[in-house]
Design an enzyme around this catalytic site. Structure first.
Site, PDB file in Angstrom:
ATOM      1  N   ASP A 145       0.486   3.749   2.343  1.00 46.35           N
ATOM      2  CA  ASP A 145       0.378   4.095   3.693  1.00 46.35           C
ATOM      3  C   ASP A 145      -0.718   5.338   3.329  1.00 46.35           C
ATOM      4  O   ASP A 145      -1.499   4.997   2.452  1.00 46.35           O
ATOM      5  CB  ASP A 145       1.599   4.596   4.258  1.00 46.35           C
ATOM      6  CG  ASP A 145       1.637   4.997   5.829  1.00 46.35           C
ATOM      7  OD1 ASP A 145       0.878   3.871   6.244  1.00 46.35           O
ATOM      8  OD2 ASP A 145       2.013   6.138   6.426  1.00 46.35           O
ATOM      9  N   ASP A 160       0.960  -1.147   0.033  1.00 51.93           N
ATOM     10  CA  ASP A 160      -0.044   0.165  -0.023  1.00 51.93           C
ATOM     11  C   ASP A 160       0.709   1.300   0.033  1.00 51.93           C
ATOM     12  O   ASP A 160       2.055   1.091   0.212  1.00 51.93           O
ATOM     13  CB  ASP A 160      -0.834   0.011   1.227  1.00 51.93           C
ATOM     14  CG  ASP A 160      -0.094  -0.144   2.432  1.00 51.93           C
ATOM     15  OD1 ASP A 160       0.256  -1.135   2.778  1.00 51.93           O
ATOM     16  OD2 ASP A 160       0.485   0.795   3.280  1.00 51.93           O
TER      17      ASP A 160
HETATM   18  N1  LIG Z   1       1.142   1.359   5.850  1.00 52.68           N
HETATM   19  C1  LIG Z   1       1.551   0.309   6.612  1.00 52.68           C
HETATM   20  N2  LIG Z   1       2.218   0.755   7.804  1.00 52.68           N
HETATM   21  C2  LIG Z   1       2.626   0.053   8.697  1.00 52.68           C
HETATM   22  N3  LIG Z   1       2.875  -1.426   8.312  1.00 52.68           N
HETATM   23  C3  LIG Z   1       2.421  -1.863   7.312  1.00 52.68           C
HETATM   24  N4  LIG Z   1       2.356  -3.192   6.849  1.00 52.68           N
HETATM   25  C4  LIG Z   1       1.628  -2.977   5.476  1.00 52.68           C
HETATM   26  N5  LIG Z   1       1.646  -1.782   5.158  1.00 52.68           N
HETATM   27  C5  LIG Z   1       1.560  -1.072   6.265  1.00 52.68           C
END
Ligand SMILES: Nc1ncnc2[nH]cnc12
Ligand SMILES: CSC[C@H]1O[C@H](OP(=O)(O)O)[C@H](O)[C@@H]1O
Length: 296
Positions: free
Chosen positions: A216, A214
């Site tokens: 974030d 992703d």
């Molecule tokens: N955006 C994110 N923040 C923290 N841990 C994660 N693991 C996978 N995506 C994450």
């Protein structure tokens, strides 16, 4: 516990989100291994791919029951060392803090920023103080071999990246996400710390294959992170991760030459021999087997 490392590769694999099912191994055996540091995340599975031995441990336990803050990182690393692993590969889901590290890409993490606050981060303590170097927290040799393997497995690989480890279990706020970018972090996760610190204390070269799931939440147009989406991407990537491990086994030279990390504790212990706590020294029979283990 043998005091010296084997001259043959034995890779410990810590499988993260979406990878609890493990990796395909020949002659696989599941073993419960006890640790003086408490309960590890579960039993290990040990077996071979060709001539290389692998020992797998699912860091969140069966069915992903253990959250990042509750993982017994010390027991997990201790158990891998007790099994005789020579090096540790971590497979992790990560968020991206950079446009060019897109979901589906692989990042060979080489640096960490530690934002965790609730985890026991050392095997050492009162009665035996040690200060190991964390300047280069991952092993360049292992990282390069793993990156090569990930490319051969069909992954889009970034050869370096700084991983900021947050305490979680909540994902970050937009302000935090942008602050981590300003700090120079490239990717974000919740599990690499203190795992990498403990691997170093246990004289185990460590490398993280981060799989971007992703962006974030730093992008204005992006909704917040959702676990269902993270797992969907991880399930798509799980086959590449397993293929990467097979390619790693194929690409490693037959014999394992020693690296500096194998002796990381050499100049790290500062407590005088007569001030050492014998009980703590006994608990380090695997972690510091080169110094305190039984001699062959
Ligand atoms: N955006 C994110 N923040 C923290 N841990 C994660 N693991 C996978 N995506 C994450
Ligand atoms: C399921 S999303 C958050 C979760 O995923 C990562 O875990 P791992 O490194 O074990 O793959 C992240 O660090 C969080 O623990």
């Amino acid at each position: 516990m043998r005091a010296e490392k084997s001259p043959f590769w034995h890779i410990g694999v810590l499988g993260g989100s979406g990878l609890a099912a493990g990796i395909e191994l020949e002659d696989a055996q599941e073993i419960e291994v006890a640790s003086p540091f408490g309960k590890p995340s579960g039993p290990v599975t040990t077996g071979r791919i060709g001539n290389v031995r692998f020992t797998f441990l699912a860091r969140h336990g069966a069915g992903h029951a253990i959250p990042p803050s509750e993982i017994n990182y010390r027991a997990n690393i201790d158990v891998l060392k007790r099994c005789g692993v020579t090096d540790v590969v971590s497979l992790s889901a990560i968020g991206s803090l950079r446009e060019d590290m897109a979901p589906g890409h692989m990042v060979m993490v080489d640096q960490f920023i530690d934002r965790t606050s609730q985890r026991t981060n050392s095997f050492f303590g009162t009665g035996l103080v040690a200060h190991v170097s964390m300047a280069d927290p991952t092993c360049a040799r292992l990282r390069e071999a793993l990156g090569e393997a990930a490319s051969l497995a069909g992954g889009h690989v970034h050869t370096t990246g700084t991983y900021v480890c947050i305490e979680g279990p909540q994902f970050s706020s937009r302000a935090e996400s942008r602050m981590y970018q300003a700090w120079g972090a490239d990717v974000i996760g919740m599990t690499a710390m203190p795992e990498a610190r403990l691997a170093r204390e246990a004289e185990l070269p460590y490398a993280t294959l981060g799989m971007v799931t992703d962006y974030d939440c730093w992008r204005e147009e992006e909704e917040g992170v959702e676990v269902s989406h993270v797992l969907e991407v991880m399930h798509k990537n799980a086959e590449i991760a397993r293929k990467t491990v097979r390619e790693l086994a194929r690409g490693l030279p037959e014999r394992r030459e020693p690296v500096g990390i194998d002796t990381a504790l050499e100049y790290a212990l500062i407590t005088a021999p007569d001030a050492r706590d014998p009980a703590l020294v006994r608990r380090l029979d695997a972690v510091a087997c080169r110094l305190f283990g039984e001699k062959d």
